[in-house]
Design an enzyme around this catalytic site. Structure first.
Site, PDB file in Angstrom:
ATOM      1  CE  LYS A 134      64.521  69.112  57.180  1.00 39.83           C
ATOM      2  NZ  LYS A 134      64.911  68.006  58.039  1.00 39.83           N
TER       3      LYS A 134
ATOM      4  CD  GLU B 261      56.837  69.251  57.020  1.00 45.09           C
ATOM      5  OE1 GLU B 261      56.817  69.290  58.259  1.00 45.09           O
ATOM      6  OE2 GLU B 261      57.581  68.513  56.368  1.00 45.09           O
TER       7      GLU B 261
ATOM      8  CG  HIS C 112      62.787  72.222  66.279  1.00 44.35           C
ATOM      9  ND1 HIS C 112      61.454  71.930  66.426  1.00 44.35           N
ATOM     10  CD2 HIS C 112      62.846  73.546  66.001  1.00 44.35           C
ATOM     11  CE1 HIS C 112      60.742  73.022  66.238  1.00 44.35           C
ATOM     12  NE2 HIS C 112      61.557  74.024  65.989  1.00 44.35           N
TER      13      HIS C 112
ATOM     14  CG  ASN D  42      67.774  61.759  60.492  1.00 46.33           C
ATOM     15  OD1 ASN D  42      67.866  62.753  59.761  1.00 46.33           O
ATOM     16  ND2 ASN D  42      67.137  61.793  61.633  1.00 46.33           N
TER      17      ASN D  42
ATOM     18  NE  ARG E 258      72.483  61.769  60.937  1.00 48.04           N
ATOM     19  CZ  ARG E 258      71.735  61.952  62.008  1.00 48.04           C
ATOM     20  NH1 ARG E 258      71.790  61.106  63.013  1.00 48.04           N
ATOM     21  NH2 ARG E 258      70.902  62.967  62.091  1.00 48.04           N
TER      22      ARG E 258
HETATM   23  P1  ADP Z   1      69.725  62.629  65.924  1.00 44.10           P
HETATM   24  O1  ADP Z   1      70.001  63.352  67.175  1.00 44.10           O
HETATM   25  O2  ADP Z   1      68.351  62.151  65.811  1.00 44.10           O
HETATM   26  O3  ADP Z   1      70.727  61.579  65.571  1.00 44.10           O
HETATM   27  P2  ADP Z   1      70.220  65.187  64.759  1.00 44.10           P
HETATM   28  O4  ADP Z   1      69.586  65.744  63.532  1.00 44.10           O
HETATM   29  O5  ADP Z   1      69.929  65.847  66.034  1.00 44.10           O
HETATM   30  O6  ADP Z   1      69.801  63.676  64.767  1.00 44.10           O
HETATM   31  O7  ADP Z   1      71.788  65.189  64.516  1.00 44.10           O
HETATM   32  C1  ADP Z   1      72.709  64.255  65.046  1.00 44.10           C
HETATM   33  C2  ADP Z   1      74.098  64.801  64.918  1.00 44.10           C
HETATM   34  O8  ADP Z   1      74.335  65.289  63.644  1.00 44.10           O
HETATM   35  C3  ADP Z   1      74.369  65.935  65.872  1.00 44.10           C
HETATM   36  O9  ADP Z   1      75.681  65.828  66.347  1.00 44.10           O
HETATM   37  C4  ADP Z   1      74.198  67.162  65.002  1.00 44.10           C
HETATM   38  O10 ADP Z   1      74.996  68.214  65.491  1.00 44.10           O
HETATM   39  C5  ADP Z   1      74.674  66.646  63.677  1.00 44.10           C
HETATM   40  N1  ADP Z   1      74.021  67.278  62.543  1.00 44.10           N
HETATM   41  C6  ADP Z   1      72.714  67.280  62.249  1.00 44.10           C
HETATM   42  N2  ADP Z   1      72.476  67.921  61.108  1.00 44.10           N
HETATM   43  C7  ADP Z   1      73.666  68.356  60.655  1.00 44.10           C
HETATM   44  C8  ADP Z   1      74.086  69.085  59.502  1.00 44.10           C
HETATM   45  N3  ADP Z   1      73.237  69.486  58.592  1.00 44.10           N
HETATM   46  N4  ADP Z   1      75.393  69.344  59.373  1.00 44.10           N
HETATM   47  C9  ADP Z   1      76.273  68.927  60.291  1.00 44.10           C
HETATM   48  N5  ADP Z   1      75.933  68.229  61.380  1.00 44.10           N
HETATM   49  C10 ADP Z   1      74.649  67.943  61.567  1.00 44.10           C
HETATM   50  P1  ADP Z   2      65.665  68.258  61.408  1.00 48.19           P
HETATM   51  O1  ADP Z   2      66.245  67.852  60.098  1.00 48.19           O
HETATM   52  O2  ADP Z   2      66.156  69.567  61.853  1.00 48.19           O
HETATM   53  O3  ADP Z   2      65.751  67.144  62.410  1.00 48.19           O
HETATM   54  P2  ADP Z   2      62.825  67.627  61.194  1.00 48.19           P
HETATM   55  O4  ADP Z   2      62.030  67.818  59.976  1.00 48.19           O
HETATM   56  O5  ADP Z   2      63.193  66.225  61.547  1.00 48.19           O
HETATM   57  O6  ADP Z   2      64.120  68.528  61.078  1.00 48.19           O
HETATM   58  O7  ADP Z   2      62.055  68.284  62.413  1.00 48.19           O
HETATM   59  C1  ADP Z   2      62.639  68.433  63.683  1.00 48.19           C
HETATM   60  C2  ADP Z   2      61.588  68.501  64.758  1.00 48.19           C
HETATM   61  O8  ADP Z   2      60.657  69.574  64.531  1.00 48.19           O
HETATM   62  C3  ADP Z   2      60.691  67.284  64.859  1.00 48.19           C
HETATM   63  O9  ADP Z   2      61.281  66.269  65.640  1.00 48.19           O
HETATM   64  C4  ADP Z   2      59.429  67.834  65.452  1.00 48.19           C
HETATM   65  O10 ADP Z   2      59.553  67.971  66.851  1.00 48.19           O
HETATM   66  C5  ADP Z   2      59.324  69.216  64.870  1.00 48.19           C
HETATM   67  N1  ADP Z   2      58.492  69.212  63.655  1.00 48.19           N
HETATM   68  C6  ADP Z   2      58.923  69.004  62.410  1.00 48.19           C
HETATM   69  N2  ADP Z   2      57.906  69.052  61.515  1.00 48.19           N
HETATM   70  C7  ADP Z   2      56.793  69.288  62.226  1.00 48.19           C
HETATM   71  C8  ADP Z   2      55.401  69.483  61.880  1.00 48.19           C
HETATM   72  N3  ADP Z   2      54.972  69.436  60.610  1.00 48.19           N
HETATM   73  N4  ADP Z   2      54.538  69.736  62.875  1.00 48.19           N
HETATM   74  C9  ADP Z   2      54.957  69.807  64.163  1.00 48.19           C
HETATM   75  N5  ADP Z   2      56.228  69.647  64.527  1.00 48.19           N
HETATM   76  C10 ADP Z   2      57.151  69.404  63.592  1.00 48.19           C
HETATM   77 MG    MG Z   3      64.922  65.230  62.225  1.00 48.84          MG
END
Ligand code: ADP
Ligand code: ADP
Ligand code: MG
Length: 668
Positions: free
Chosen positions: A116, A200, A235, A295, A297
């Site tokens: 990130k 952040e 989250h 993301n 993918r």
């Molecule tokens: P979204 O739901 O927006 O597609 P998520 O971050 O919630 O994105 O993750 C989607 C899928 O990827 C979920 O099945 C989650 O368990 C998996 N996942 C997310 N981050 C990781 C990671 N760092 N390592 C392994 N699996 C992950």
């Molecule tokens: P992940 O890789 O686990 O998905 P993200 O950076 O996408 O991590 O953050 C996941 C969630 O956390 C976001 O969808 C949002 O709800 C919350 N979040 C992340 N960053 C912030 C921020 N700077 N302020 C408020 N909420 C945040």
């Molecule tokens: Mg995210």
């Protein structure tokens, strides 16, 4: 186009990919672990290959094994789905080194967005607003603290390698900083093998709005509009929608342009998502959104985008990976209507959303909605992977229409055998803050109590549970009344691990009096039973008609009988203590309780001379490393106890003798 592809995934996303590939005439190779031997994706694929044990590290995360399988089965390309190896740049490089195509972005693009901090640096240089904070390389705790104090609180500490909400901590005051940093680093090292963090500014009243982008190998990038994923718990997204409510053309242009700029900055190809955090105080503004992460993918929530555009993103992925140009130009893409997706999980909201494993005795989805699932009735949700059962997707002319449709779809989703979040999803979909599109990412946490069903089942729910658990000859109410005719029946329910015996009195005029306390004279509820079948109970209460769905099954392991009841939005699963044990007994002589198998007696509950009701626990027998509770086969009095704790007993030994209770006999 490819002749054959391998899918390096399982569950709903593997099935989803097979669906598009098959429609395009592309053959599919499924891979599976021990636990997935009978899984739906294995049945649906052209070819299926076993790749290892149930643990993901021994199967779905074994990149070398998967690549070798693709070569052995003559697949030309690998689709990673989401999760597992989908965002692993080394895997992408290895796939390509083996002469195969990776259906997704380049390893360089994944690497650029994988951490990130580096991603924010890169994207900010491309002129896209990023969340203010510190995303440099200095990880000295006192330096980070200084940066934090400069920024002010509240702030977020995020693992730079984070995903799925892991390694993230909200810090509201300087005094909490050090402790939060330590725990974020610990979690990040444990989950990702990397302890570096970024800081952040915490955007207050935040909304999560993301833009789907798609690039091809000819240098074209389009956006596929936005999705609002603000309904989150820990989250993690729960309900997603497209388009984002309240989005003006002006803000949409600004956000989609920023997303395309970000994708172009890393020569992005295939499907990707740019996630923004948006100031949710009022409608989205051009100066009120910031890049969070990309993301690289296909995302779980991609169906809502497909719904509003009438396109197939997996088909696009295959075409673009095969070198074809994007199927549509930006000007061909116009959004239509509104789409919602709800993620249905095998989890127990009342127990802190704990994932639950279990067999899906019954799995019924609604008509008139899209269901993306990787399981079917009779399958088991195992403890090895994500407990998702299905994604339920609806499309409506308007948002209001879509909400109504999702409500109908959830009402008609019947999952029996494990707890699910279906009632929670329905409550969330009807919550006024969501209906009025005023949600922020904090909604679920703030409103949790209102969104969870009462933990204590109400009187009418218990009555329905008892009715379902009583064995109905031929499942007909008329027959039952003839049989029971003004009879009194007792049913013991296990309510939060407390056995509670209820009494039901059947009258010949079809009324049923329900006593929650078996000894009370006054019924707590009286209904008129119109019909009872193996899956439905129709009744009247105060002249109003109701219908409940029901399903009863036995656990072979514990011998417990389960009744699943659904009425309107409420679902409830009741357990009757060890009905199976008593049923197997009652097939023969109901005056004696026999050992069903060879084992050791652990507990004797029965007391000589005591009155017992059908289902009361009498003896606990340990056999096959498991405890089985033997229960009273019917109401009666204990005449003799022929076993004691620690006795070894053999299959068929008489353990308890019962005699008929005079009072009870006269009422039959
Ligand atoms: P979204 O739901 O927006 O597609 P998520 O971050 O919630 O994105 O993750 C989607 C899928 O990827 C979920 O099945 C989650 O368990 C998996 N996942 C997310 N981050 C990781 C990671 N760092 N390592 C392994 N699996 C992950
Ligand atoms: P992940 O890789 O686990 O998905 P993200 O950076 O996408 O991590 O953050 C996941 C969630 O956390 C976001 O969808 C949002 O709800 C919350 N979040 C992340 N960053 C912030 C921020 N700077 N302020 C408020 N909420 C945040
Ligand atoms: Mg995210």
């Amino acid at each position: 186009m490819f002749k054959r592809i391998l899918i390096a995934n399982r569950g709903e996303i593997a099935c989803r990919i097979i669906r598009s590939a098959s429609a395009m005439g592309v053959e599919t190779v499924a891979v599976y672990s021990d636990a997935d031997k009978h899984a739906l994706h294995v049945k649906q694929a052209t070819v299926a290959v076993h790749i290892g044990e149930s643990a993901a590290t021994a199967s779905y995360l074994d990149g070398q094994k998967i690549i070798q399988t693709a070569l052995d089965t003559h697949a030309e390309a690998i689709h990673p789905g989401y999760g597992f190896l989908s965002e692993n740049p080394e895997f992408v490089a290895a796939v390509q080194a083996a002469g195969l195509v990776f259906i997704g972005p380049s390893s360089d693009a994944i690497r650029a967005m994988g951490l990130k901090d580096a991603a924010k640096q890169r994207i900010s240089e491309a002129g896209v607003p990023v969340v203010p904070g510190y995303h440099g390389s200095n990880q000295d705790p006192s330096f980070l603290k200084q940066e934090a104090d400069k920024m002010g609180y509240p702030l977020l500490i995020k693992a730079r390698a984070g995903g799925g909400g892991k390694g993230m901590r909200l810090v509201s005051a300087p005094t909490e900083f050090q402790e939060s940093l330590d725990s974020a680093v610990r979690e990040s090292i444990a989950s990702f093998g990397d302890g570096a963090v970024l800081l952040e500014k915490f955007i207050e009243s935040p909304r999560h709005i993301e833009v789907q982008v798609f690039g091809d190998s000819h240098g074209q990038v389009v956006h596929l509009f936005e999705r609002d994923c603000s309904l989150q718990r820990r989250h993690q997204k729960v309900i997603e929608e497209a388009p984002a409510p309240g989005m003006s053309d002006e803000v949409r242009s600004a956000m989609t342009e920023a997303a395309i700029k970000a994708a172009k900055a890393i020569n992005y190809t295939n499907a990707g998502t740019i996630e923004f955090i948006v100031d949710g105080k009022g409608p989205p503004r051009v100066d009120g959104f910031w890049f969070m992460e990309m993301n690289t993918r296909l995302q779980v929530e991609h169906p809502v985008t497909e719904s509003i555009l009438g396109i197939d993103l997996v088909e696009w992925q295959l075409k673009v990976a095969a070198g074809e140009p994007l199927p549509l130009q930006q000007s061909d893409l116009t959004l239509q209507g509104h789409s919602l997706e709800a993620r249905l999980y095998a989890e127990d909201p009342a127990a802190g959303f704990l994932p639950v494993a279990g067999k899906l005795h019954k799995l019924n989805f609604a008509q008139h909605c899209r269901v993306d699932t990787g399981v079917e009735e009779g399958d088991t949700i195992t403890p090895f992977y994500d407990p998702m059962i299905a994604k339920i997707i609806v499309h409506g002319r308007t948002r209001e229409d879509a909400i109504k449709k999702l409500n109908d779809a959830l009402q008609n989703t019947h999952v029996v055998g494990t707890e699910t979040n279906v009632s929670f999803l329905a409550a969330l979909n009807q919550h006024s803050t969501f209906v009025n599109a005023q949600m922020t990412t904090g909604l679920i946490d703030e409103q949790l109590d209102a969104l969870l069903p009462d933990s204590e089942p109400q009187v009418h729910e218990r009555l329905l549970g008892c009715l379902a658990l009583l064995k109905w000859p031929e499942n007909s109410a008329q027959r039952a009344f003839r049989l029971f005719g003004s009879a009194s029946k007792r049913v013991t329910l296990n309510l939060n691990n407390v056995a509670q015996t209820h009494r039901l009195v059947f009258e010949s005029d079809k009324s049923v009096h329900f006593h929650t306390d078996e000894h009370s004279d006054e019924p707590d509820l009286t209904i008129t039973l119109d019909e009872i079948t193996s899956n439905q109970i129709r009744y009247q209460e105060n002249g109003q008609s109701f219908v409940a769905h029901a399903f009863v099954w036995h656990s072979m392991q514990s011998g417990d009988a389960y009744a699943w009841i659904k009425q309107g939005q409420l679902t409830r699963t009741f357990i009757s203590a060890n009905a199976l044990a008593s049923e197997s007994q009652s097939a023969g002589d109901t005056n004696r309780v026999l050992a069903p198998m060879t084992g050791v007696i652990r507990v004797v509950h029965a007391k000589s001379g005591a009155s017992v009701s059908e289902g009361d626990p009498l003896v606990v027998l340990e056999a096959m490393k498991m405890e089985t509770t033997l229960t009273a086969p019917r109401d009666g009095v204990i005449e003799a106890i022929q076993c004691a704790p620690e006795d070894s007993v053999s299959d068929g030994d008489v353990l308890i003798q019962l005699v008929v209770d005079d009072e009870d006999a006269s009422s039959q």
